[in-house]
Scaffold this active site. Structure first.
Site, mmCIF file in Angstrom:
data_model
loop_
_atom_site.group_PDB
_atom_site.id
_atom_site.type_symbol
_atom_site.label_atom_id
_atom_site.label_comp_id
_atom_site.label_asym_id
_atom_site.label_seq_id
_atom_site.Cartn_x
_atom_site.Cartn_y
_atom_site.Cartn_z
ATOM 1 N N ARG A 149 -5.873 16.033 -2.159
ATOM 2 C CA ARG A 149 -5.934 16.828 -3.390
ATOM 3 C C ARG A 149 -5.062 18.072 -3.265
ATOM 4 N NH1 ARG A 149 -9.953 19.352 -3.892
ATOM 5 N NH2 ARG A 149 -10.998 18.940 -1.916
ATOM 6 N N LYS A 204 -12.144 13.387 -8.624
ATOM 7 C CA LYS A 204 -12.692 14.738 -8.531
ATOM 8 C C LYS A 204 -12.597 15.485 -9.865
ATOM 9 C CE LYS A 204 -13.987 14.504 -4.264
ATOM 10 N NZ LYS A 204 -15.421 14.307 -3.970
ATOM 11 N N HIS A 251 -22.414 17.463 -5.156
ATOM 12 C CA HIS A 251 -21.448 16.775 -4.305
ATOM 13 C C HIS A 251 -22.226 16.310 -3.076
ATOM 14 C CE1 HIS A 251 -17.723 16.899 -1.525
ATOM 15 N NE2 HIS A 251 -17.696 15.798 -2.236
ATOM 16 N N SER A 275 -16.040 17.340 4.401
ATOM 17 C CA SER A 275 -15.346 16.249 5.079
ATOM 18 C C SER A 275 -15.548 16.344 6.588
ATOM 19 C CB SER A 275 -13.854 16.304 4.743
ATOM 20 O OG SER A 275 -13.156 15.270 5.370
ATOM 21 N N LYS A 326 -21.448 12.840 5.961
ATOM 22 C CA LYS A 326 -22.142 12.595 4.689
ATOM 23 C C LYS A 326 -22.084 11.123 4.286
ATOM 24 C CE LYS A 326 -20.132 14.456 1.138
ATOM 25 N NZ LYS A 326 -19.537 13.356 0.344
ATOM 26 N N THR A 327 -20.913 10.524 4.355
ATOM 27 C CA THR A 327 -20.763 9.109 3.982
ATOM 28 C C THR A 327 -21.379 8.196 5.035
ATOM 29 O OG1 THR A 327 -18.749 9.530 2.707
ATOM 30 C CG2 THR A 327 -19.096 7.290 3.486
ATOM 31 N N ASP A 358 -21.159 10.056 -2.619
ATOM 32 C CA ASP A 358 -20.405 11.297 -2.847
ATOM 33 C C ASP A 358 -20.839 12.143 -4.047
ATOM 34 O OD1 ASP A 358 -18.186 12.864 -1.791
ATOM 35 O OD2 ASP A 358 -17.158 12.406 -3.659
ATOM 36 N N ARG A 374 -7.902 6.600 3.408
ATOM 37 C CA ARG A 374 -9.105 6.351 2.602
ATOM 38 C C ARG A 374 -9.191 4.899 2.165
ATOM 39 N NH1 ARG A 374 -12.896 10.677 1.401
ATOM 40 N NH2 ARG A 374 -11.812 12.609 1.931
#
Length: 573
Positions: free
Chosen positions: A91, A234, A253, A272, A276-277, A291, A356
């Site tokens: 991003r 996003k 988030h 990141s 979390k994932t 997410d 990704r």
């Protein structure tokens, strides 16, 4: 595809053709003129070039177009579409702009996160993007929903010229049924993605050839100068971060999963690299999403129809759920693979460390579909990766501490591949998603604390970072096995039953024991060989916390939250 000889177009195509027609400086405030003008009937015959419109293309069709027309696109040995996103492999937050317009200007947290853009500059960029799309042979139109909750979802329309983008966003949104697509009607939000074409740097407010602009008043987003597909994802999150609190719901988030045995829901917040994932994609749990979620007065729903997982170091042993999702229909971005076998080397980050994979939720064998539950979370977990090695690997948070740590959103950035850099860097991202916030951070933090109190949920701070020392002090990363044991104890309720003791510096309540975890790992000081080195590192991080909090959030909160600032003692002589 469009039939230029037809006397009446389908409603969706009529709407898109009207959008592609654009506006002029004299008429953009009176856009209804075009929709009622008789000249519109003949416009199609006069246009020299009209792109074919391809609505909601299937995965095979997207793959065909990408392989035939988009340089750098290939199939991996498991059938996933491998693509390149151009110069931008992540991003571009410094190029994001929010339009300053009368209906929303008083709502927005203006500053370095939400930089102002004039309405005229937005319309100039919008026209530039539409002009570009009108030069293409085909434009992909994706109509889908943001949100699994039929009560709260919004209709989103995306216009783009790359098949990669069309496949990506269909993986990331909730696709309508044939009947829902037929009755889709006017979208609530439109994304005009002309990322292959640069912004004009002479337009007021532009600082580079990249521009990502959101206009809440027009319910539109324009993308120029970046082909990184994550900008679309996003942008939709940012929209939901604005809309949901207006309706009394908390947009987060976060990832979320559900215990299939008890039905208990757990939410994970983290930047990141914090896990979390990975932690939400536990094979023993039902994945709600990885997410983006909304916590309503009835429960929790996933905003997305898929997952967007980091691929660096991906392996079947460590992350079997994500590894198994890299197959036909999925999109892998900026990875490197063998020229002959087409096997992906997930350890190769020569293109970018931000490799990704975007895949639909249905590729996750243990996914909860539909991804909406009428159950309120029993636990929320705030994740950090502390490279200084001084925060406990798990601690229980009070209501005031939830607000404090949610506002701070702390983690560490590692040195990675930079030569000569050995120390971690403290980084703070409010609400664990600062680039996507629209309202002041305290609004989200207070809503979270109120939700926890109302539903009796417990809050935890889990450190997936270093133990036995920091990155520069001979420590090691907390193993995934240990972190999973902690999360399992949270899920089961066993951790809540343990005895706790207070950390005198960060005011954190640390369990004396945790099922499946060596007790010496629970207290950071005990795992360090050198106690003076520990206290030095602890003081250094405490000072960073105080400096950030005092500069950014102290003015937003009362004394009970200010009291959560860490204690800084004078350094020993």
């Amino acid at each position: 595809m469009a039939d230029n000889t037809a006397t009446e177009l389908p409603l969706w195509e009529d709407q898109v053709r009207e959008l592609l027609h654009g506006t002029t400086p004299e008429t953009f405030a009176h856009e209804n003129y075009y929709s009622t003008s008789r000249s519109r009937m003949f416009a199609g015959k006069d246009d020299e070039h009209r792109p074919d419109l391809i609505r909601n293309p299937s995965a095979p069709l997207c793959v065909e177009h990408a392989l035939q027309q988009e340089k750098g696109s290939y199939l991996t040995n498991t059938g996933a579409l491998s693509v390149r996103s151009g110069a931008k492999t992540g991003r571009s937050p410094k190029d994001k702009r929010i339009v300053d317009e009368p209906s929303t200007t008083d709502d927005v947290w203006w500053g370095p996160v939400n930089m102002k853009l004039s309405e005229r500059s937005f319309m100039t960029n919008r026209e530039r993007a539409l002009d570009f799309l009108n030069t293409r042979d085909q434009v992909f139109v994706v109509d889908a929903f943001a949100g699994w909750s039929k009560e709260h979802r919004i209709k989103v329309r995306i216009l783009c010229a790359r098949a990669y983008h069309a496949l990506f966003i269909q993986n990331m949104l909730v696709l309508p049924t044939p009947e829902e697509l037929k009755d889709f009607g006017q979208p609530d939000f439109t994304i005009i993605n002309a990322g292959q074409f640069p912004a004009n740097k002479y337009v007021d407010g532009m600082t580079s050839a990249c521009s990502v602009d959101l206009n809440f008043g027009r319910a539109e987003m324009v993308i120029l100068g970046t082909q990184y597909a994550g900008e679309m994802k996003k942008g939709i999150l940012t929209l939901m971060m604005y809309l949901m609190p207006k309706q009394g719901h908390l947009c987060l988030h976060s990832s979320a999963n559900r215990n299939p045995k008890t039905g208990a829901v757990c939410m994970f917040f983290g930047l990141s690299g914090t896990g979390k994932t990975t932690l939400s994609a536990d094979v023993d749990m039902d994945l709600i999403g990885d997410d983006e979620h909304v916590w309503t007065d009835k429960g929790v729903f996933n905003i997305e129809g898929g997952c967007y997982a980091k691929c660096i170091g991906l392996s079947q042993k460590q992350e079997p759920v994500i590894f198994g999702a890299v197959r036909f229909g999925a999109v892998v971005e900026n990875i490197v693979m063998d020229d002959l076998t087409r096997e992906v080397d997930f350890d190769d980050i020569s293109v970018t460390a931000n490799t990704r994979c975007a895949y639909p939720l249905e590729y996750v064998t243990n996914a909860a579909i539909p991804a909406t539950v009428e159950t309120h979370p029993s636990n929320v977990v705030l994740l950090t990766c502390d490279g200084f090695g001084v925060l406990p690997i798990v601690s229980k948070l009070s209501s005031e501490q939830v607000i404090y740590h949610f506002l701070m959103g702390y983690t560490s950035k590692m040195a990675g591949t930079e030569v000569g850099v050995s120390k971690p860097t403290a980084t703070f991202s409010s609400c664990y998603g600062e680039p996507f916030l629209v309202w002041e951070p305290i609004k989200y933090a207070r809503m979270l604390a109120e939700k926890l109190k109302e539903h009796g949920a417990a809050a935890w701070l889990v450190n997936t970072g270093w133990v036995g020392g920091g990155v520069a002090d001979g420590g090691s990363r907390c193993s995934l096995k240990v972190t999973r044991a902690i999360v399992s104890a949270i899920h089961s309720g066993e951790l809540l039953k343990q005895e706790f003791e207070r950390d005198p510096v960060f005011h954190l309540d640390v369990p004396k024991t945790c099922p499946g975890v060596d007790p010496t790992l629970l207290h950071p000081e005990q795992s360090w060989q050198s106690k003076p080195d520990f206290h030095k590192a602890q003081r250094e991080l405490a000072l960073k916390f105080r400096a950030k909090f005092d500069a950014s959030y102290k003015a937003m909160v009362d004394e009970t939250i200010i009291a959560q600032n860490p204690v800084v003692v004078d350094a020993e002589e």
